[in-house]
Design an enzyme around this catalytic site. Structure first.
Site, PDB file in Angstrom:
ATOM      1  N   ASP A   1     -15.514   8.144 -41.429  1.00 39.14           N
ATOM      2  CA  ASP A   1     -14.059   8.171 -41.429  1.00 39.14           C
ATOM      3  C   ASP A   1     -13.604   8.431 -42.877  1.00 39.14           C
ATOM      4  OD1 ASP A   1     -11.419   8.171 -40.707  1.00 39.14           O
ATOM      5  OD2 ASP A   1     -11.451   6.235 -39.699  1.00 39.14           O
TER       6      ASP A   1
HETATM    7  C1  BGC Z   1      -8.375   7.704 -39.444  1.00 39.62           C
HETATM    8  C2  BGC Z   1      -9.098   8.611 -38.484  1.00 39.62           C
HETATM    9  C3  BGC Z   1      -8.708  10.047 -38.712  1.00 39.62           C
HETATM   10  C4  BGC Z   1      -8.973  10.400 -40.163  1.00 39.62           C
HETATM   11  C5  BGC Z   1      -8.643  11.841 -40.488  1.00 39.62           C
HETATM   12  C6  BGC Z   1      -8.468   8.183 -40.874  1.00 39.62           C
HETATM   13  O1  BGC Z   1      -7.624   7.465 -41.708  1.00 39.62           O
HETATM   14  O2  BGC Z   1      -8.906   6.400 -39.334  1.00 39.62           O
HETATM   15  O3  BGC Z   1      -8.830   8.241 -37.161  1.00 39.62           O
HETATM   16  O4  BGC Z   1      -9.411  10.874 -37.842  1.00 39.62           O
HETATM   17  O5  BGC Z   1      -8.196   9.556 -40.986  1.00 39.62           O
HETATM   18  O6  BGC Z   1      -7.296  12.071 -40.455  1.00 39.62           O
END
Ligand code: BGC
Length: 726
Positions: free
Chosen positions: A265
């Site tokens: 993530d």
């Molecule tokens: C979130 C994810 C997301 C990623 C990219 C993160 O902060 O937890 O769910 O896919 O950002 O935007």
């Protein structure tokens, strides 16, 4: 074995090129989108200009022309002409927005999630996207956590069925085909269980709990051939997921056979330092590569430190090559080596985005997602009424909910939609000023309650459209109080005193604490955020043009102090079970059960259940897990004057086992549409696997003995039959 051309490519790649492939950056780093909003510690990291030509993928850049331009620039700069992979958060629709996943869960209709995801795939593919960071399938039991809106709810079975449907929708038979994109299930694992509902907080679960409830939906995505898995921000067994070798190498790849790409993530590799399990960036890179994270999203430790780790013998190049091969295989599976733009086309964007067919689908899905929680003879509204409309969502078009990749607003507000749905009605509005997000520090509406009451006094019915701002749902939107803002509650108390029927429509991304205002309303419709067609869908339901059929995918607490209040609680040693007494597992000031439990929802029709039967099949110790051990059936009759859809639910309970078992577990559901007076028998087949569970040695086991088989309208209102299965 990798294809020869991929192996040849890897053989020609320098270490820096390989590590670039394993790094994901926002498109602004590639020189195109200087206004991109950076979150997390990324802004503090230094990037070397020469690395940029080797970066393997980007996130959250949108638009056919823009992404083609980035791809062209990259293909020229990349020594081996390896195309970029464009990933993005296309969660509940793209330009056509669909209900938030928690609401789609309430439709109890996987076809809805499949269709919504298929349309989101086609629209975003036209805008140049190759892969979506969806479905999010974290099991959620705590409405304080803002991200409950992204999940299909509190039940492992419902989540699994829904997740598989979303993967099918996004990916189709083959995501290389036009109109499809690859999917990435997230957040592996158990991101939905943060302590206190505070985002990014510690998660600590027993392995039994993890396997039984939290892992099944990710596994369902893997079984549906999802292309990618994203790690979660939280710890699993005290190790952050991105550095958790057991989770990624043993469970995901070893036990489940996942051979796709794992991505961290956002900056989660870096965050292993803040968690305190990596001393520095080098250790973060070492741990996450060893754990099996192929792509580091938005931090740069792989690029900065993997070379040094290899020199020091702390890392084996085979691990790097294995990750790069997986990433190149995904690019190949998407057809990017032949056509690096995939479906990007400005013409298709025009043709597909919010086209009539997609908006119609959004409407058809939205009407199945709202949940009627209370109705004391008020709904549907009668024609030619004088309708009072009040509350911050009465005339708002900010109704899409969080994570709306394509941006935009709902097609029409509730007020505009009601005027269309009920042309004979007179509509009076009062106190309709919109809410500000709590995120911005000020969150209540101004108190115009007295003026509103004056204006609404002579109406036949008053609709109060209340809730929480959509910016206060989703990521980083945890709350400790789930009540409506004070002035919204004040408004409800005051209009109740006018003595007119009151209909409350709640717009929110989570179950809210509506108990304090329950008695103010004669009818309550949980409207969630239903996407582009929110306004029309809610108006059609209120007007009775469509009969509500949604069932709760997440239980509503009386108050936040009860949380967690999911329906499938474990039995305790001192159950209340109708007894009175002091030393029982209970609260002094509140029932144990939810205000509205999982699976609950009303309709304008009335369904009567009868002839509930459970018939056992002959079984013995050798009966295979997927073989029937019993059949349960019930006759459902529509005893009303209105055609309606009923969701018949099957629950089971294991009476005695080696570990405590939940009071009830959903194992199946079926939707039927019945005309007035019509009846239908609904039958479920029960297999040994449905009665099995994960024991404390990590094994999925069946233990012979007694089981309760239940069929009902929701998780509370069920009929029960006890059987002994050998
Ligand atoms: C979130 C994810 C997301 C990623 C990219 C993160 O902060 O937890 O769910 O896919 O950002 O935007």
């Amino acid at each position: 074995m990798a294809k020869k051309f991929i192996q040849d490519l890897v053989n020609q790649m320098t270490l820096e090129e390989k590590l670039g492939e394993m790094t994901q950056l926002a498109p602004d780093f590639l020189g195109i989108d200087p206004n991109m909003d950076l979150t997390g510690p990324m802004s503090e990291l230094h990037i070397k200009e020469e690395w940029l030509d080797n970066i393997g993928s980007t996130l959250n850049g949108f638009g056919a022309e823009k992404l083609k331009e980035i791809q062209d620039k990259h293909m020229k700069a990349s020594r081996l002409h390896i195309p970029l992979l464009f990933m993005a958060d296309v969660v509940h629709g793209y330009r056509t927005s669909f209900p938030i996943p928690l609401a789609i869960g309430c439709s109890f209709n996987p076809k809805n999630y499949e269709l919504a995801s298929g349309i989101a795939a086609a629209e975003s593919a036209a805008s140049g996207i190759h892969l979506t960071f969806a479905p999010m399938t974290d099991l959620v039991r705590d409405p304080r956590w803002g991200r409950v809106m992204e999940s299909t709810g509190e039940d492992a079975y419902l989540n699994s069925v829904m997740t598989a449907a979303a993967v099918r929708g996004f990916q189709g038979e083959d995501f290389k085909e036009k109109g499809h994109i690859a999917a990435c299930v997230k957040h592996f694992a158990a991101y939905g269980a943060p302590w206190g509902g505070r985002d990014y907080n510690t998660v600590d679960l027993s392995e039994g709990m993890l396997r039984e409830y939290y892992l099944p939906a990710y596994k369902a995505a893997v079984d549906a051939h999802v292309a990618m898995v994203m790690t979660s921000f939280n710890t699993v067994e005290r190790v952050p997921a991105s550095a958790n070798k057991w989770l990624m190498r043993d469970v995901l790849r070893g036990e489940w056979g996942f051979d796709g790409v794992v991505i961290s993530d956002y900056a989660a590799v870096d965050e292993t330092i803040s968690h305190g399990v990596s001393a520095d960036g080098a250790e973060a890179a070492e741990k996450c590569i060893k754990a099996g994270v192929d792509i580091e999203m938005m931090s740069l430790h792989y690029l900065n430190y993997a070379g040094k780790l290899l020199e020091e013998g702390k890392l084996d190049i085979a691990l790097i090559d294995e990750a790069v091969i997986r990433i190149l295989e995904l690019k190949d599976a998407l057809g990017l080596f032949e056509n690096p733009y995939k479906d990007a086309s400005a013409e298709d964007e025009k043709r597909l985005h919010q086209c009539d067919e997609h908006l119609k689908a959004a409407h058809d899905i939205a009407v199945e997602c709202a949940v009627l929680l209370k109705n004391e003879g008020v709904l549907p509204l009668k024609e030619n009424m004088k309708i009072g409309l009040t509350g911050p969502f009465a005339d708002s078009d900010d109704l899409l909910g969080g994570w709306t990749a394509g941006g935009g607003k709902a097609d029409a507000s509730l007020c505009e939609s009601l005027k269309k749905a009920m042309p004979g009605a007179e509509i009076v509005t009062a106190m309709i000023e919109e809410l500000n997000p709590m995120q911005d520090g000020f969150f209540d509406v101004a108190d115009h309650v007295e003026e509103a009451c004056e204006a609404l006094r002579n109406c036949d019915v008053i609709i109060a459209a209340v809730g929480e701002h959509c910016a206060d749902t989703g990521e980083s939107a945890s709350k400790t109080s789930l009540r409506l803002t004070p002035n919204q509650e004040r408004l409800l108390y005051a209009i109740k005193k006018l003595g007119k029927p009151v209909v409350m429509v709640v717009f929110s991304g989570r179950p809210m604490e509506i108990y304090p205002v329950m008695d103010c309303a004669d009818a309550i419709l949980q409207g969630w955020y239903l996407g582009s067609e929110t306004g029309t869908a809610i108006a059609d339901l209120l007007a009775g043009r469509v009969n509500p059929s949604g069932r709760l995918s997440m239980s509503f607490p009386y108050n936040v102090g009860q949380v967690p209040v999911h329906y499938n609680m474990f039995q305790t040693g001192r159950p209340v079970n109708g007894k009175k007494g002091r030393y029982l597992s209970k609260y002094l000031d509140c029932p144990n059960e939810a205000l509205f439990s999982f699976g609950y929802g009303l309709s304008y029709s009335e369904f009567r259940y009868s002839d509930f039967k459970v018939e056992q099949s002959d079984t013995n110790a050798d009966t295979a897990g997927d073989m029937p051990v019993a059949k349960a059936s019930v006759l459902v009759e529509n005893v009303s004057e209105v055609t309606g859809k009923e969701t018949v639910q099957l629950y089971i309970r294991d009476i005695s086992a080696q570990v405590v078992r939940p009071l009830k577990e959903l194992k199946g559901f079926e939707q039927i549409v019945l005309e007035p007076g019509e009846s239908q028998t609904v039958e479920f087949t029960i297999t040994k696997d449905m009665l099995s569970y994960w024991n404390n040695s990590g094994k999925f086991v069946f233990e012979p003995g007694e089981f309760d088989i239940m069929i009902g309208k929701n998780s509370v209102d069920t009929e029960v039959s006890r059987v002994t299965i050998a």
